[in-house]
Design an enzyme around this catalytic site. Sequence first.
Site, short mmCIF file in Angstrom:
data_model
loop_
_atom_site.label_atom_id
_atom_site.label_comp_id
_atom_site.label_asym_id
_atom_site.label_seq_id
_atom_site.Cartn_x
_atom_site.Cartn_y
_atom_site.Cartn_z
N HIS A 35 17.60 -12.53 -48.75
CA HIS A 35 17.54 -13.28 -47.50
C HIS A 35 18.94 -13.62 -47.05
CE1 HIS A 35 16.31 -16.30 -44.57
NE2 HIS A 35 15.11 -15.75 -44.64
N ASP B 205 7.85 -12.89 -47.70
CA ASP B 205 7.01 -11.70 -47.55
C ASP B 205 6.56 -11.09 -48.87
OD1 ASP B 205 7.10 -11.63 -44.70
OD2 ASP B 205 9.16 -10.91 -44.83
N1 CMC Z 1 16.93 -4.83 -52.41
C1 CMC Z 1 18.07 -4.32 -52.95
N2 CMC Z 1 19.29 -4.72 -52.62
C2 CMC Z 1 19.39 -5.69 -51.68
C3 CMC Z 1 18.25 -6.26 -51.08
C4 CMC Z 1 16.99 -5.79 -51.48
N3 CMC Z 1 15.88 -6.28 -50.95
N4 CMC Z 1 18.64 -7.19 -50.19
C5 CMC Z 1 19.97 -7.19 -50.23
N5 CMC Z 1 20.43 -6.29 -51.13
C6 CMC Z 1 21.83 -6.03 -51.49
C7 CMC Z 1 22.56 -5.30 -50.38
O1 CMC Z 1 22.44 -3.91 -50.53
C8 CMC Z 1 23.96 -5.80 -50.59
O2 CMC Z 1 24.51 -5.14 -51.70
P1 CMC Z 1 26.11 -4.82 -51.77
O3 CMC Z 1 26.77 -6.16 -51.77
O4 CMC Z 1 26.28 -4.05 -53.02
O5 CMC Z 1 26.43 -4.03 -50.54
C9 CMC Z 1 23.77 -7.26 -50.99
O6 CMC Z 1 22.47 -7.30 -51.61
C10 CMC Z 1 23.81 -8.24 -49.83
O7 CMC Z 1 22.83 -7.85 -48.89
P2 CMC Z 1 22.99 -7.81 -47.33
O8 CMC Z 1 22.36 -6.56 -46.81
O9 CMC Z 1 24.41 -8.07 -46.96
O10 CMC Z 1 22.12 -9.04 -46.91
P3 CMC Z 1 21.73 -9.43 -45.43
O11 CMC Z 1 21.86 -10.89 -45.36
O12 CMC Z 1 22.47 -8.62 -44.42
O13 CMC Z 1 20.20 -8.97 -45.33
C11 CMC Z 1 17.89 -8.95 -45.68
C12 CMC Z 1 19.16 -9.81 -45.61
C13 CMC Z 1 16.69 -9.88 -45.75
C14 CMC Z 1 17.77 -8.10 -44.41
C15 CMC Z 1 17.97 -8.06 -46.93
O14 CMC Z 1 18.01 -8.87 -48.09
C16 CMC Z 1 16.81 -7.09 -47.00
O15 CMC Z 1 16.89 -6.01 -46.40
N6 CMC Z 1 15.70 -7.44 -47.74
C17 CMC Z 1 14.52 -6.60 -47.78
C18 CMC Z 1 13.71 -6.76 -46.49
C19 CMC Z 1 13.00 -8.10 -46.47
O16 CMC Z 1 12.36 -8.50 -47.43
N7 CMC Z 1 13.06 -8.76 -45.30
C20 CMC Z 1 12.37 -10.04 -45.07
C21 CMC Z 1 13.33 -11.18 -44.96
S1 CMC Z 1 12.51 -12.79 -45.09
C22 CMC Z 1 11.45 -12.92 -43.74
C23 CMC Z 1 12.10 -12.77 -42.42
O17 CMC Z 1 13.06 -13.48 -42.11
O18 CMC Z 1 11.64 -11.95 -41.67
#
Ligand code: CMC
Length: 447
Positions: A324, A381
Amino acid sequence: MRLMMWQAAEQTRNQRLRMNKTAKLEIDGKVYELPIVIGTEGERAIDISTLRRDTGYITLDDGYANTGSCLSRITFIDGEKGILRYRGIPIEDLAHNSTFVEVAYLIIYGELPNQKQLKRFSDLLTQNENLHEDMKFHFEGFPYNAHPMAILSSMINASSCFYLDLRGPYDPKRFEVEAARIISQVRTIAAFSYRKSLGLPIIYPKPTNKYTANFLHMMFSEPYQEYPLQPEVVRALDLIFLLHADHEQNCSTATTRFIASSQANLFACAAAGVCALWGPLHGGANQAVIEMLQQILETGDDGSKFITEVKDKKSGKKLMGFGHRVYKHYDPRAKIIKQRCDQLLKVLHREDPLLDIAKRLEQAALNDSYFIERKLYPNVDFYSGIIMRAIGIPLEMFTVIFAIGRMPGWIANCREIMESSDSRIYRPRQIYMGQTERPYVPIEERT
Ligand code: CMC
């Protein structure tokens, strides 16, 4: 009069929040003082609203991870501690004691309703639950396999055509009815689109049913047979709505605020919110989680192979329902949903192999350095889809359920914009990185 008092209170509050402290910024040897803003929970921000005027510089924050786009009084999140409060009230207390309709009122109007207020709000929801009859023809135009989020967004927008008063500017006197109309009708549209996708006859809302029971009735009753409402099922779905009701400046809420800032009507804002929510990184994750769990089940993996794949960036896979932008701790909503998931399956005497896989994945992830270092925990989720499956909600409707729940949050956020005397149209800037000026080349001279 009420609006003027509200605006005056807001201005005083804004002045109070702009403390005397300042931050200093040095550019090319010149020092600029920037006001520091401190929120009621101690969150700190540097107010850069005059930065470009004073310095010629803008800030750059791709993805907005460090940008506070507004002052808001609706929802507080402390992502480091896993705290979520609607209007100051902890989510755990609301989940335990309240209902979605009560919480919708709280989020929109700032206080929990007393009995009279709750009755008035519930009556307004009931009075506005029916769509205009001509709306039914619009449903006919969609192919049977259209995604219900596309139908939902289109139909919310289309329904504004039936209320001519929406063409004028925002009117606080109309707000109460408009808000109730959207909250009530989004549920009717959602159920109608589900029935349409299966070629089933539409079931009209029943005024004696409460909000969530009525949705289940419209989804699952038949003209010849009423859907038997089970209190545990109604409560579980009501809880899902309640837990999704607001979540401060997420992608869809920020989108609705954007639209509201141009003074578009509430229906246009809500329709745009649905579109923003649809993506798999946002609300679409609840559907993506179940698809992921199903794939794992079909391949016979116990989850460990999948975790290894997720850690390999080249695989392009993510553990859906994990991570998140704000929570660097267990999402408090996920904790509540996980508990309710266990309770509901027990009451319904159901077992779901996907729940076992989800729990195994969670355990594996919480003990794995990849997830620990990145502070990745289950989000809202991760377990919500298991509850929805148990209730019989089809996979493609999961994100629609999220949208129904999020409606009060979108409406409350739009209202903050529409009723604030300080509000301006949202218009971020950019740093242009494209070609600098060059001559136009006639087509015959192009290579
Ligand atoms: N699985 C594997 N790796 C992950 C995940 C995941 N679900 N989420 C983040 N990471 C990794 C990401 O690859 C990055 O790694 P590195 O530092 O090596 O590049 C690190 O963790 C930081 O992630 P980020 O992409 O910079 O995080 P963000 O804040 O941009 O994205 C997120 C947040 C929710 C989009 C992301 O965690 C994600 O894609 N999660 C899966 C989709 C999901 O469950 N979404 C629902 C969110 S909660 C309900 C809502 O608000 O809608």
